[in-house]
Design a protein around this motif. Structure first.
Motif, short mmCIF file in Angstrom:
data_model
loop_
_atom_site.label_atom_id
_atom_site.label_comp_id
_atom_site.label_asym_id
_atom_site.label_seq_id
_atom_site.Cartn_x
_atom_site.Cartn_y
_atom_site.Cartn_z
N ALA B 107 -17.09 -21.60 6.86
CA ALA B 107 -19.10 -21.38 7.01
C ALA B 107 -19.03 -19.42 7.04
CB ALA B 107 -19.69 -21.43 8.68
N GLY B 108 -18.40 -19.47 5.74
CA GLY B 108 -18.66 -18.14 5.33
C GLY B 108 -18.20 -16.90 5.68
N VAL B 109 -16.37 -17.11 6.72
CA VAL B 109 -15.69 -16.21 6.76
C VAL B 109 -15.18 -16.03 6.40
CG1 VAL B 109 -14.07 -15.54 8.72
CG2 VAL B 109 -17.03 -17.10 9.03
N THR B 110 -14.79 -14.79 5.18
CA THR B 110 -13.39 -14.85 4.18
C THR B 110 -12.44 -13.97 5.05
OG1 THR B 110 -14.23 -13.01 4.02
CG2 THR B 110 -15.13 -14.48 2.85
N VAL B 111 -11.67 -14.47 5.07
CA VAL B 111 -10.09 -13.63 5.27
C VAL B 111 -9.31 -13.42 3.78
CG1 VAL B 111 -7.52 -14.76 6.33
CG2 VAL B 111 -9.59 -15.70 6.80
N LYS B 112 -8.86 -12.19 3.84
CA LYS B 112 -8.21 -11.37 2.89
C LYS B 112 -6.46 -10.42 3.51
CE LYS B 112 -11.47 -10.49 -0.59
NZ LYS B 112 -11.11 -9.98 -1.75
N ALA B 113 -5.83 -11.15 2.10
CA ALA B 113 -4.91 -9.81 1.98
C ALA B 113 -4.80 -9.40 1.86
CB ALA B 113 -3.35 -10.77 2.53
N VAL B 114 -4.72 -8.19 2.55
CA VAL B 114 -5.15 -6.83 1.74
C VAL B 114 -4.39 -6.19 0.05
CG1 VAL B 114 -5.96 -3.67 1.65
CG2 VAL B 114 -6.62 -5.64 3.44
N GLY B 173 -1.63 -6.81 4.93
CA GLY B 173 -3.16 -6.65 6.35
C GLY B 173 -3.67 -8.00 6.13
N ALA B 174 -4.21 -8.34 7.30
CA ALA B 174 -5.11 -9.15 6.88
C ALA B 174 -7.21 -8.71 7.58
CB ALA B 174 -4.98 -10.79 7.57
N VAL B 175 -8.11 -8.94 6.66
CA VAL B 175 -8.68 -8.47 7.29
C VAL B 175 -10.02 -10.04 7.40
CG1 VAL B 175 -11.00 -7.29 6.16
CG2 VAL B 175 -8.73 -6.73 5.70
N VAL B 176 -9.92 -10.21 7.88
CA VAL B 176 -11.43 -11.64 8.49
C VAL B 176 -12.64 -11.20 8.49
CG1 VAL B 176 -11.74 -12.86 9.85
CG2 VAL B 176 -8.93 -12.61 9.76
N HIS B 177 -13.45 -11.43 7.87
CA HIS B 177 -14.54 -11.14 7.99
C HIS B 177 -16.07 -12.15 8.21
CE1 HIS B 177 -19.27 -9.92 5.82
NE2 HIS B 177 -18.90 -8.89 6.39
N ALA B 178 -16.56 -12.19 9.14
CA ALA B 178 -17.63 -13.03 9.02
C ALA B 178 -19.20 -12.25 8.75
CB ALA B 178 -18.31 -13.14 10.33
N PRO B 179 -19.44 -12.92 8.06
CA PRO B 179 -21.54 -12.20 7.66
C PRO B 179 -21.77 -13.05 8.06
CG PRO B 179 -21.07 -13.85 6.51
CD PRO B 179 -19.47 -13.79 6.72
N LYS B 180 -23.29 -12.05 8.29
CA LYS B 180 -24.04 -11.94 9.13
C LYS B 180 -24.61 -13.64 9.56
CE LYS B 180 -27.46 -7.99 8.46
NZ LYS B 180 -28.70 -7.77 7.99
N GLY B 181 -24.59 -13.88 11.03
CA GLY B 181 -25.20 -15.11 11.69
C GLY B 181 -24.31 -16.22 11.09
N SER B 203 8.80 -5.33 11.68
CA SER B 203 8.18 -6.02 11.43
C SER B 203 6.07 -5.04 11.42
CB SER B 203 8.03 -7.65 11.61
OG SER B 203 6.91 -8.15 11.06
N TYR B 204 5.34 -4.85 10.50
CA TYR B 204 4.31 -4.21 10.84
C TYR B 204 3.06 -5.75 10.99
CZ TYR B 204 7.25 -0.22 11.45
OH TYR B 204 7.85 0.12 11.56
N PRO B 205 2.43 -6.28 11.55
CA PRO B 205 1.36 -6.56 11.30
C PRO B 205 -0.01 -6.06 11.50
CG PRO B 205 2.45 -8.13 13.19
CD PRO B 205 3.31 -6.89 12.50
N ARG B 206 -0.85 -6.66 10.76
CA ARG B 206 -2.54 -5.55 10.65
C ARG B 206 -2.89 -6.65 10.21
NH1 ARG B 206 -1.87 0.23 10.30
NH2 ARG B 206 -4.28 -0.15 8.78
N LEU B 207 -3.85 -6.70 11.50
CA LEU B 207 -5.30 -7.57 11.46
C LEU B 207 -6.82 -6.73 11.65
CD1 LEU B 207 -6.74 -10.22 12.02
CD2 LEU B 207 -6.51 -10.41 13.99
N GLU B 208 -7.64 -6.42 11.08
CA GLU B 208 -9.09 -6.42 11.43
C GLU B 208 -9.51 -7.41 11.02
OE1 GLU B 208 -8.68 -2.83 8.04
OE2 GLU B 208 -10.79 -3.01 8.56
N LEU B 209 -10.99 -7.52 12.15
CA LEU B 209 -11.47 -8.64 12.29
C LEU B 209 -12.99 -7.77 12.30
CD1 LEU B 209 -11.77 -11.74 12.96
CD2 LEU B 209 -12.09 -10.94 15.68
#
Lengths: 249, 462
Positions: B107-114, B173-181, B203-209
């Motif tokens: 549904a348009g949500v993206t996941v990126k490893a920085v 780090g993981a960046v999860v982005h959900a666009p409008k709606g 181990s240094y997990p990083r997650l950004e939502l």
């Protein structure tokens, strides 16, 4: 079936039962009446094995076995059921799950296989109809958020599903309106048979209009001071307990 | 923290600095984080909000992070089974492992490893690099966790210093982005795997939502160990939820039995948005979670539900701060913790109602169950209110199983060991039953039952 001889029991330092004797035969319904603090609920608790009650003296024989030597769960396996005065709420344990676990525990004790889940649910539904309980009950936690009347009906439902040989009902009528009282009484009556016995602990005669007892006993200061038939209960309703206590003193 | 420890952190960082990707945290920010750590140190047992945490293991740990090429190999079979409907992204010792990840359209949500160019995205067409977003620090140059919500001074004074340690050493780090709606109720699972022994690396997990307006996202964040080494895991999670959005964040801490697992989570919730976090903690020898949720927009809501099961010598400590900044905001904090054996479950919950947060409604319900004679429960609900016209309930209990409940079950013929298991289960079920996704709830119930060892009583419940 049940023979209590010269039973003395205490709660903490307080002596509550003082030489109580009672015999209950299969097929009989006994009502235990008496004023507040006379030891009625203590008797029910001692028979079911509730922790915190010490038996100081006397014997209780159930079907030829020493009842007091059995753990509460073993008493249940042997066919004893306690209907609680204050049924406990256990959120997170589903009603049907408890019923099924209880039935299977008893079956395991008798060397029988577990009940079929589908048949069992059918049986529970049938008994629920008799107790006029809502379907939603099936998915709820044990007594969770139940009204006082619903809790008491649930006790009787459990009894109907477990089909005990000896049911001890501790003030099952308290807090019930007249309609609920009739439903509860119908439930108890449906279980009456030549093989089973019921001990009703109650404050009021009213319940005995619907569950007619074979014997009525008056408990005072920890022992039975008078026994009779149904008419004793009617007389108690008219005259109160004082005359019995005076007679006994 | 001893000066020796902070010196060692600085030294280990100096040795590794050249290999730390600036795409994850800029060199400047790393230096600044180190500087704060050097002057104020990591928290110690003398810090009020840290007295129940087990910080001793840190003395022997190495803080350096592993370069990608020295990562241990992890096979797919080492990982817990995926949960149906959730696309899985795996990070091993903090770095993205594309070979273990299974992307899916969501549904348009993206996941990126920085850090890695091999980052997968569930929807390549909506690659969002450079796009405008609700949160700060999203550009791949500077995903900043601590800096967005708190100034450096506050972080140093406060409870987020472990986040600075992560900032100094993080490799990815993981960046999860959900666009409008966007509507993605069962969306992604970010699985963090730790493999290294704490003496050799951390181990240094990083997650950004980042969730934009009116989007709906369900995210699983899970932490596990592979191999038998005692890992040191120190994670950072940042969540930004824009107006009207809704996030269900399921966090599972299933680290290895010897692991030290720390984390710092910050979340901001804007107008009429809702953040629901369910944290299930069963693993690690020493676990500590620090979270701060800010309700910054009117009508924002947050729920923090924590289940903690500790046995043996485990120590589970938690600090959850919820700040009501805006009016008519609502929060609920729940703990159900069971300590068996010689374990300790500690939970410190704090609700702060700022002066403009009229009409706040907050509830704190912390309950601990002692299931061992040498176990320990420490629960502490706190309230700080700077306005009137608020409703704030709080309750805390610590005790043994209810004798009346136990007798009730016994009187129905239930065997004692089964009755005890049932009651422990029932105690947790209060929180677990709120997990709305049936698949996930079942999975979590199995994880909990597994931790409770004797599962015979529970088999029909699962």
């Amino acid at each position: 079936m049940l023979k209590i001889e010269n039973l003395y029991a205490s709660v903490g330092d307080k002596k509550v039962l003082n030489g109580l004797s009672l015999e209950v035969k299969a097929g009989e319904v006994h009502a235990i009446m008496g004023p507040n603090g006379s030891g009625k609920s203590t008797l029910a608790s001692v028979l079911a094995g509730r922790p915190g009650y010490t038996v100081d003296k006397g014997t209780v024989t159930y079907e030829g076995k020493d009842l007091l030597g059995l753990e509460p769960q073993d008493r249940a396996h042997e066919g004893i059921f306690l209907g609680f005065q204050y049924p406990v709420e256990i959120p997170g344990v589903n009603n049907v799950y408890l019923l099924k676990a209880a039935v299977n525990a008893a079956r395991k004790h008798k060397g029988l296989p577990e009940v079929d889940a589908f048949d069992f649910l059918g049986l529970v539904r049938e008994k629920m109809k008799l107790m006029k309980m809502d379907e939603s009950f099936l998915s709820r936690g044990v007594n969770e958020g139940f009204s006082g009347g619903e809790k008491k009906r649930n006790e009787i439902l459990q009894m109907l599903v477990l089909e005990p040989k000896l049911a001890i009902l501790d003030e099952t009528d308290s807090g019930l309106d007249i309609d609920a009282l009739k439903i509860v009484a119908a439930g108890v009556n449906s279980l009456r048979s030549a093989e089973r016995a019921v001990v009703l602990v109650t404050h009021y005669q009213r319940l005995l209009d619907y569950i007619v007892p074979d014997f009525v006993h008056v408990l005072a200061r920890g022992k039975i001071v008078r026994s009779g038939d149904r008419t004793l209960a009617l007389e108690l309703e008219k005259r109160g307990y004082d005359w019995v206590l005076e007679d006994a003193a | 923290m001893s000066a020796v420890l902070s010196e060692r952190i600085v030294e280990e960082h100096a040795a590794a600095a050249s290999g730390l990707p600036s795409s994850v945290v800029s060199a400047e920010r790393r230096t600044r984080a180190l500087e704060i750590l050097r002057t104020s140190g990591l928290p110690t047992a003398r810090d009020d909000n840290w007295k129940y945490a087990n910080l001793r293991a840190l003395e022997k740990n190495s803080f350096r992070s592993l370069a990608t090429e020295s990562r241990r190999k992890v096979a797919p079979s080492d990982l817990p089974p995926a949960i149906a409907g959730y696309a899985r992204y795996v990070f091993v010792d903090g770095a993205f492992a594309p070979e273990l990840s299974a992307a899916a359209a969501h549904a348009g949500v993206t996941v990126k490893a920085v850090a890695s160019s091999g980052a997968q995205s569930g929807n390549a067409a909506s690659d969002r690099s450079g796009s405008a977003s609700a949160g700060a620090g999203l550009r791949s140059g500077a995903p900043s966790v601590v800096g967005t919500a708190a100034d450096a001074g506050a972080a140093a004074r406060g409870d987020e210093r472990f986040a600075l340690l992560n900032e100094a050493f993080a490799v990815d780090g993981a960046v999860v982005h959900a666009p409008k709606g966007a509507d993605c109720a069962a969306c992604v699972e970010i699985l963090f795997v730790a493999t290294e022994a704490a003496q050799s690396a951390a181990s240094y997990p990083r997650l950004e939502l980042q969730v934009e307006a009116n989007a709906r996202v369900g995210l699983i964040e899970r932490h596990v160990s592979v191999g038998n080494d005692a890992n040191f895991v120190n994670g950072v999670v940042q969540v930004n939820i824009a107006a009207g959005a809704q996030v269900d964040h399921y966090r599972l801490q299933q680290s290895g039995a010897h692991a030290t697992w720390f984390d710092t989570l910050t979340a901001t919730v804007e107008k009429d948005a809702r953040y629901c976090m369910q944290f299930v903690s069963v693993g690690a020898l020493s676990a500590r979670t620090t979270s701060r949720v800010q309700l910054v927009g009117p009508g924002a809501e947050a729920a923090v539900h924590v289940v903690s099961l500790a046995d043996g010598q485990q120590v589970h400590d938690g600090f959850a701060l919820i700040e009501h900044v805006a009016a008519n905001t609502k929060s609920e904090t729940t703990l159900r913790g069971i300590a068996a054996g010689r374990a300790r479950v500690a939970f410190n919950s704090k609700v702060v109602v700022r002066e403009h947060a009229k009409g706040t409604d907050s509830k704190q319900s912390l309950r601990g169950l002692l299931a061992g004679t040498q176990a320990e429960i420490d629960v502490r609900p706190q309230l700080e209110i700077y306005t009137d016209d608020v409703r704030c309930n709080h309750g805390a209990t610590a005790g043994k199983l209810d004798d009346n409940m136990l007798f009730y079950l016994l009187s129905r013929g239930i065997e004692k060991d089964i009755a005890l298991q049932l009651l422990k289960w029932a105690f947790l079920e209060d929180v677990v039953s709120r997990i709305a996704v049936p698949e996930l709830r079942k999975h979590i119930e199995q994880v909990l039952a597994g931790q409770m060892k004797e599962t015979a009583a529970l088999k029909e419940l699962l």
